[in-house]
Scaffold this motif. Structure first.
Motif, PDB file in Angstrom:
ATOM      1  N   ARG A   1       3.838   1.559  -1.328  1.00 46.32           N
ATOM      2  CA  ARG A   1       4.352   1.483  -2.603  1.00 46.32           C
ATOM      3  C   ARG A   1       3.406   2.133  -3.510  1.00 46.32           C
ATOM      4  O   ARG A   1       3.951   3.214  -4.332  1.00 46.32           O
ATOM      5  CB  ARG A   1       4.929   0.294  -3.106  1.00 46.32           C
ATOM      6  CG  ARG A   1       5.777   0.504  -4.028  1.00 46.32           C
ATOM      7  CD  ARG A   1       6.175  -1.081  -4.679  1.00 46.32           C
ATOM      8  NE  ARG A   1       6.975  -1.831  -3.678  1.00 46.32           N
ATOM      9  CZ  ARG A   1       6.283  -2.827  -3.194  1.00 46.32           C
ATOM     10  NH1 ARG A   1       5.092  -3.272  -3.378  1.00 46.32           N
ATOM     11  NH2 ARG A   1       6.955  -3.352  -2.005  1.00 46.32           N
ATOM     12  N   ARG A   2       2.170   1.845  -3.543  1.00 49.85           N
ATOM     13  CA  ARG A   2       1.158   2.552  -4.283  1.00 49.85           C
ATOM     14  C   ARG A   2       1.070   4.028  -3.951  1.00 49.85           C
ATOM     15  O   ARG A   2       0.897   4.911  -5.054  1.00 49.85           O
ATOM     16  CB  ARG A   2      -0.384   2.196  -3.951  1.00 49.85           C
ATOM     17  CG  ARG A   2      -0.298   0.579  -4.668  1.00 49.85           C
ATOM     18  CD  ARG A   2      -0.472   0.765  -6.103  1.00 49.85           C
ATOM     19  NE  ARG A   2      -0.902  -0.295  -6.946  1.00 49.85           N
ATOM     20  CZ  ARG A   2      -1.110  -0.512  -8.371  1.00 49.85           C
ATOM     21  NH1 ARG A   2      -0.946   0.694  -9.092  1.00 49.85           N
ATOM     22  NH2 ARG A   2      -1.548  -1.559  -8.822  1.00 49.85           N
TER      23      ARG A   2
ATOM     24  N   LEU B   1      -7.543  -0.305 -10.850  1.00 49.85           N
ATOM     25  CA  LEU B   1      -7.502  -1.339  -9.734  1.00 49.85           C
ATOM     26  C   LEU B   1      -7.489  -2.600 -10.347  1.00 49.85           C
ATOM     27  O   LEU B   1      -8.461  -2.717 -11.056  1.00 49.85           O
ATOM     28  CB  LEU B   1      -7.898  -0.813  -8.419  1.00 49.85           C
ATOM     29  CG  LEU B   1      -7.727   0.298  -7.751  1.00 49.85           C
ATOM     30  CD1 LEU B   1      -8.746   0.838  -6.500  1.00 49.85           C
ATOM     31  CD2 LEU B   1      -6.296   0.291  -7.096  1.00 49.85           C
TER      32      LEU B   1
ATOM     33  N   TRP C   1      -1.604   6.910 -10.517  1.00 48.45           N
ATOM     34  CA  TRP C   1      -0.814   6.550  -9.463  1.00 48.45           C
ATOM     35  C   TRP C   1       0.211   7.726  -9.242  1.00 48.45           C
ATOM     36  O   TRP C   1       0.609   7.999  -8.281  1.00 48.45           O
ATOM     37  CB  TRP C   1      -0.291   4.972  -9.340  1.00 48.45           C
ATOM     38  CG  TRP C   1      -1.317   4.194  -9.513  1.00 48.45           C
ATOM     39  CD1 TRP C   1      -2.034   3.416 -10.460  1.00 48.45           C
ATOM     40  CD2 TRP C   1      -2.018   3.849  -8.170  1.00 48.45           C
ATOM     41  NE1 TRP C   1      -2.901   2.717  -9.986  1.00 48.45           N
ATOM     42  CE2 TRP C   1      -3.291   3.011  -8.648  1.00 48.45           C
ATOM     43  CE3 TRP C   1      -1.936   4.567  -6.742  1.00 48.45           C
ATOM     44  CZ2 TRP C   1      -4.119   2.338  -7.671  1.00 48.45           C
ATOM     45  CZ3 TRP C   1      -2.942   3.911  -5.815  1.00 48.45           C
ATOM     46  CH2 TRP C   1      -3.818   2.955  -6.466  1.00 48.45           C
TER      47      TRP C   1
ATOM     48  N   LEU D   1       0.759  -1.297   0.137  1.00 46.16           N
ATOM     49  CA  LEU D   1      -0.086   0.124   0.239  1.00 46.16           C
ATOM     50  C   LEU D   1       0.975   1.190   0.109  1.00 46.16           C
ATOM     51  O   LEU D   1       0.424   2.437  -0.698  1.00 46.16           O
ATOM     52  CB  LEU D   1      -0.872   0.029   1.087  1.00 46.16           C
ATOM     53  CG  LEU D   1      -2.000   1.136   1.478  1.00 46.16           C
ATOM     54  CD1 LEU D   1      -2.825   1.296   0.138  1.00 46.16           C
ATOM     55  CD2 LEU D   1      -2.745   0.862   2.459  1.00 46.16           C
TER      56      LEU D   1
ATOM     57  N   GLN E   1       1.177   9.735  -6.143  1.00 45.84           N
ATOM     58  CA  GLN E   1       2.224   9.982  -5.398  1.00 45.84           C
ATOM     59  C   GLN E   1       2.951  11.087  -5.314  1.00 45.84           C
ATOM     60  O   GLN E   1       3.546  11.426  -4.376  1.00 45.84           O
ATOM     61  CB  GLN E   1       3.416   8.992  -6.011  1.00 45.84           C
ATOM     62  CG  GLN E   1       2.769   7.425  -5.958  1.00 45.84           C
ATOM     63  CD  GLN E   1       3.510   6.509  -7.181  1.00 45.84           C
ATOM     64  OE1 GLN E   1       4.273   6.854  -8.000  1.00 45.84           O
ATOM     65  NE2 GLN E   1       2.799   5.408  -7.188  1.00 45.84           N
TER      66      GLN E   1
END
Length: 281
Positions: free
Chosen positions: A15-16, A222, A85, A13, A89
């Motif tokens: 890392r996402r 997802l 993503w 999670l 981030q």
């Protein structure tokens, strides 16, 4: 065994949300010595460090999409559909650096965002020009984000704040907003409510806003096995929207269903996220 599973889920999670170099970013943000914009006692640290942000972030995106100029800038320049993503981030890193990082790193992060905003200009389909660095437009994005994070923490936070604490949270976020170019951002909850109300005559739901809602609520990038869990977060994000915003997006409230199923699901999911992301020890 349970601890190992938790740590694996937590790493996946994280890392996402933070990207492949997330651990290195986290170490730099938290371990670099030096003065900070916000001390450890400040409410912004409590709110932004809580799992409720997963819900509040979705609410913020839905609410922000209601301003046609903000939505045009996002749709035309952010690449959120092609690289959702990556955008998440970058946003999470900015929030972490300005909330927890050194004052120097926080200012560098703000300067980088301001440089990007300065380059983003365009014209809507209706022929209205926009500029991402416009203080008025930045004010809407800030107010919608702050209100959404606050509402999510108030409902799902591990340690909800009192009224004075949430006023202080709004004041903390104003520090970052001013650095980004917002003129006279709200500094307590009353001013935040008045600020949001002042923008309502400018809001409308266009094709880009509806496309954003469909993307966030119905077509998230997802794997199928985790979509039901995401659906629980998304349903609670919708439930947190102000009633007038839900009406604009054609997302009606169903009181019994929300009270008996949606809210308990949100509480369970945020507790689970909090558990899997807890540091080992």
């Amino acid at each position: 065994m349970l601890t190992e599973v938790r740590e694996q889920l937590g790493r996946a999670l994280f890392r996402r949300v933070a990207g492949p170099d997330g651990p290195a970013k986290r170490a730099r943000i938290h371990d670099t010595p030096g003065p900070r914009w916000f001390g450890p006692e400040r409410p912004i640290r409590t709110v932004h460090g809580d799992a409720s942000m997963f819900i509040g972030g979705l609410t913020a995106l839905l609410l922000q999409s209601l301003h046609p100029l903000a939505m045009a800038a996002v749709a035309g320049h952010s690449g959120y559909r092609g690289d959702p993503w990556g955008r998440l981030q970058r946003t999470s890193t900015f929030l972490a650096v300005t909330t927890y990082g050194t004052a120097g790193d926080a200012q560098q992060a703000v300067d980088a965002v301001r440089a990007i905003h300065e380059r983003i200009r365009g014209t809507t389909a209706d022929g209205v020009p926009y500029h991402a660095a416009d203080p008025h437009l930045l004010g809407w994005v800030h107010a919608a984000e702050t209100d959404s994070f606050l509402r999510a923490h108030e409902r799902f936070g591990a340690h909800p704040l009192d009224a004075a604490g949430y006023d202080a949270y709004v004041a903390d976020t104003a520090r970052v907003a001013e650095a980004l170019g917002v003129c006279d951002p709200p500094r307590d909850r009353r001013e935040l409510s008045e600020c949001l109300a002042s923008y309502r005559p400018e809001l409308r739901v266009g094709p880009d806003a509806r496309a954003t809602a469909r993307f966030l609520l119905l077509r998230p990038p997802l794997p199928l096995p985790v979509r039901p869990l995401y659906g629980g977060l998304a349903a609670n994000a919708v439930a947190l929207l102000p009633p007038w915003a839900r009406a604009m997006l054609w997302l009606p409230r169903i009181p019994v269903v929300e009270d008996l199923t949606v809210r308990p699901t949100g509480q369970a999911l945020t507790r689970t996220i909090r558990w899997v992301m807890a540091p080992p020890g």
